[in-house]
Write a protein that holds these residues in place. Structure first.
Motif, short mmCIF file in Angstrom:
data_model
loop_
_atom_site.label_atom_id
_atom_site.label_comp_id
_atom_site.label_asym_id
_atom_site.label_seq_id
_atom_site.Cartn_x
_atom_site.Cartn_y
_atom_site.Cartn_z
N GLN A 270 -23.61 11.72 -2.90
CA GLN A 270 -23.55 13.16 -2.74
C GLN A 270 -24.75 13.68 -1.94
O GLN A 270 -24.62 14.60 -1.13
CB GLN A 270 -23.49 13.86 -4.10
N ARG A 271 -25.92 13.08 -2.17
CA ARG A 271 -27.10 13.53 -1.42
C ARG A 271 -26.96 13.19 0.07
O ARG A 271 -27.32 13.98 0.93
CB ARG A 271 -28.36 12.88 -1.98
N VAL A 272 -26.41 12.01 0.36
CA VAL A 272 -26.16 11.64 1.76
C VAL A 272 -25.16 12.61 2.39
O VAL A 272 -25.33 13.04 3.54
CB VAL A 272 -25.67 10.18 1.85
N ASN A 273 -24.14 13.00 1.63
CA ASN A 273 -23.16 13.97 2.14
C ASN A 273 -23.83 15.29 2.49
O ASN A 273 -23.50 15.92 3.50
CB ASN A 273 -22.05 14.19 1.12
N VAL A 274 -24.74 15.74 1.65
CA VAL A 274 -25.47 16.99 1.92
C VAL A 274 -26.26 16.87 3.22
O VAL A 274 -26.27 17.79 4.05
CB VAL A 274 -26.41 17.34 0.75
N GLU A 275 -26.90 15.72 3.42
CA GLU A 275 -27.68 15.52 4.65
C GLU A 275 -26.77 15.51 5.89
O GLU A 275 -27.16 15.98 6.95
CB GLU A 275 -28.48 14.22 4.56
N PHE A 276 -25.55 14.96 5.75
CA PHE A 276 -24.61 15.01 6.87
C PHE A 276 -24.20 16.45 7.18
O PHE A 276 -24.04 16.83 8.34
CB PHE A 276 -23.37 14.17 6.56
N MET A 277 -24.02 17.25 6.14
CA MET A 277 -23.69 18.66 6.35
C MET A 277 -24.82 19.40 7.07
O MET A 277 -24.57 20.24 7.94
CB MET A 277 -23.36 19.33 5.02
N LYS A 278 -26.03 19.07 6.70
CA LYS A 278 -27.18 19.67 7.37
C LYS A 278 -27.22 19.29 8.85
O LYS A 278 -27.50 20.12 9.72
CB LYS A 278 -28.49 19.25 6.68
N ALA A 279 -26.91 18.02 9.14
CA ALA A 279 -26.88 17.58 10.54
C ALA A 279 -25.79 18.32 11.31
O ALA A 279 -25.99 18.72 12.47
CB ALA A 279 -26.65 16.07 10.60
N ALA A 280 -24.62 18.51 10.68
CA ALA A 280 -23.52 19.22 11.34
C ALA A 280 -23.88 20.67 11.62
O ALA A 280 -23.55 21.21 12.67
CB ALA A 280 -22.26 19.14 10.47
N ALA A 281 -24.59 21.30 10.67
CA ALA A 281 -24.99 22.70 10.88
C ALA A 281 -25.93 22.85 12.06
O ALA A 281 -26.01 23.92 12.67
CB ALA A 281 -25.65 23.23 9.61
N ARG A 282 -26.63 21.77 12.40
CA ARG A 282 -27.55 21.80 13.54
C ARG A 282 -26.87 21.46 14.86
O ARG A 282 -27.50 21.44 15.91
CB ARG A 282 -28.72 20.85 13.30
N GLY A 283 -25.57 21.12 14.81
CA GLY A 283 -24.84 20.84 16.03
C GLY A 283 -24.84 19.39 16.44
O GLY A 283 -24.48 19.06 17.59
N LEU A 284 -25.20 18.49 15.53
CA LEU A 284 -25.21 17.07 15.88
C LEU A 284 -23.81 16.47 15.73
O LEU A 284 -23.05 16.84 14.85
CB LEU A 284 -26.18 16.30 14.97
N THR A 285 -23.48 15.54 16.62
CA THR A 285 -22.25 14.76 16.51
C THR A 285 -22.64 13.36 16.04
O THR A 285 -23.44 12.69 16.70
CB THR A 285 -21.54 14.66 17.87
N VAL A 286 -22.10 12.92 14.91
CA VAL A 286 -22.43 11.61 14.35
C VAL A 286 -21.16 10.78 14.27
O VAL A 286 -20.18 11.19 13.64
CB VAL A 286 -23.07 11.74 12.96
N LEU A 287 -21.18 9.62 14.92
CA LEU A 287 -20.03 8.71 14.91
C LEU A 287 -20.36 7.46 14.10
O LEU A 287 -21.44 6.90 14.25
CB LEU A 287 -19.67 8.29 16.33
N PHE A 288 -19.41 7.02 13.27
CA PHE A 288 -19.57 5.80 12.49
C PHE A 288 -18.45 4.82 12.82
O PHE A 288 -17.29 5.21 12.96
CB PHE A 288 -19.51 6.09 10.98
#
Length: 373
Positions: A270-288
């Motif tokens: 859940q904490r990792v999910n929160v950090e991904f949401m923070k990255a998305a709010a900043r406009g980052l595109t993350v591919l896995f």
């Protein structure tokens, strides 16, 4: 609150959105200092605290905890077999809890997601007609011309590396000399964030860097090198917290690594999910990379990835060539490298190229990609 499409937050604006209340900060810091814990670091958004202390101090800080060192082979970990508690007045202020106290590392050995074929016997007669995938093949397959290169100095892309995987600048130079003659390109990574180990280059690291710089050609490239491990696996949280501390970041991040969800605690997930949401709010595109087994539903769907099949959501979101790549690693050209970890940096470079065109037109970068897809 929902962020309007294309209206991304600065790190400072994100901090104002997620930072703890003054009461939370005072309560938590008072608790730590009352036990003599002073060695603490906070991320820029102030919502995560990392503190160092002796095991004896941690036992006083966390009533009930009883730490022991457990050894297996060459590996050892410090864990508490007993449950711990925190003072009642802290309960409403602590979200993530205390990590790394109970769970033991997974038994499986962590490996990179790229792999090279041992030989060509299994390919049969097909091998005689297939020279392998290289940048020219990818650029032709996806209709990329000589003009499809980055032009802006303020655009950048990144690969994240884990599990002691490191790239060599010299390998990239050799790779581009062999395979980069048909398009303008760069021959060096501009910035390494984190620890870049010496010794042999890793196949995964070499693959990621060489191919994100082949489709995202002439675009400034960073590598985030994460040397440590979490429960013997990739320390995704440590990497994401690193992003939380940097105000200027590449817009696109390619990650060719993954974890088995059922081997990690729910609070960590859940904490990792929160950090991904923070990255998305900043406009980052993350591919896995999705992994070669798709959503990983072995043993009757024991992990949390079974969700996409229940909901009918397509998986993965994108697909690209992933078989029989040429990679230069430790100065040697190596054929027949395969895996979804090959297709991930390829697509990431394409998205960085799209961002380049958008930025030229005064438009925001793509950011969180799923709504657009």
């Amino acid at each position: 609150p929902r962020v309007p499409a294309g209206k991304y937050l600065t790190l400072e604006q994100l901090r104002d959105l997620v930072r703890p209340s003054p009461a939370t900060l005072v309560t938590v810091l008072k608790w730590l200092r009352s036990h003599g814990v002073e060695d603490c670091r906070s991320v820029a958004t102030l919502d995560f605290l990392e503190c160092g202390m002796a095991a004896s101090t941690a036992e006083r800080l966390l009533p009930g905890a009883e730490f022991h060192r457990y050894v297996k082979g060459q590996r050892s970990v410090v864990r508490s077999p007993q449950p711990y508690s925190v003072p009642e007045e802290l309960a409403e202020h602590v979200d993530f809890g205390i990590g790394g106290l109970h769970r033991f590392p997974a038994e499986r050995s962590a490996v990179s997601r790229a792999w090279a074929k041992e030989g060509m016997e299994s390919r049969g007669q097909r091998a005689a007609f297939h020279l392998g995938v290289m940048p020219s093949v990818i650029r032709k397959r996806y209709n990329m011309t000589k003009g499809d290169i980055g032009l802006l100095p303020n655009n950048s892309q990144a690969c994240a590396q884990f599990l002691e995987q490191y790239f060599h600048q010299a390998d990239l130079a050799v790779f581009m000399k062999l395979f980069g003659s048909s398009f303008a390109h760069r021959t060096e990574v501009d910035r390494v964030v984190g620890h870049q180990g010496q010794g042999r280059a890793g196949l995964e690291a070499s693959l990621d860097v060489e191919y994100i710089m082949s489709t995202g050609a002439n675009i400034s490239t960073w590598v985030f090198s994460n040397a440590g491990r979490h429960e013997s696996q990739e320390p995704f949280l440590a990497w994401l917290l690193l992003l939380s501390n940097m105000s200027a970041l590449p817009w696109v991040h390619s990650v060719s690594y993954g974890d088995d969800e059922d081997s990690l605690s729910q609070v960590y997930l859940q904490r990792v999910n929160v950090e991904f949401m923070k990255a998305a709010a900043r406009g980052l595109t993350v591919l896995f990379a999705s992994g070669d087994d798709g959503a990983g539903c072995e043993e009757g769907g024991r992990g949390g990835n079974h969700g996409p099949f229940r909901s009918g959501r397509a998986y993965p979101d994108l697909a690209a060539l992933s078989d029989n790549y040429w990679v230069v690693t430790n100065r040697l050209p190596l054929p027949w490298v395969s895996g979804t970890s090959a297709s991930t940096p390829v697509v990431a470079g394409m998205l960085a190229l799209i961002n380049d065109r958008r930025l030229q037109l005064g438009q925001p970068p793509l950011g969180f990609l799923n709504p657009a897809l």
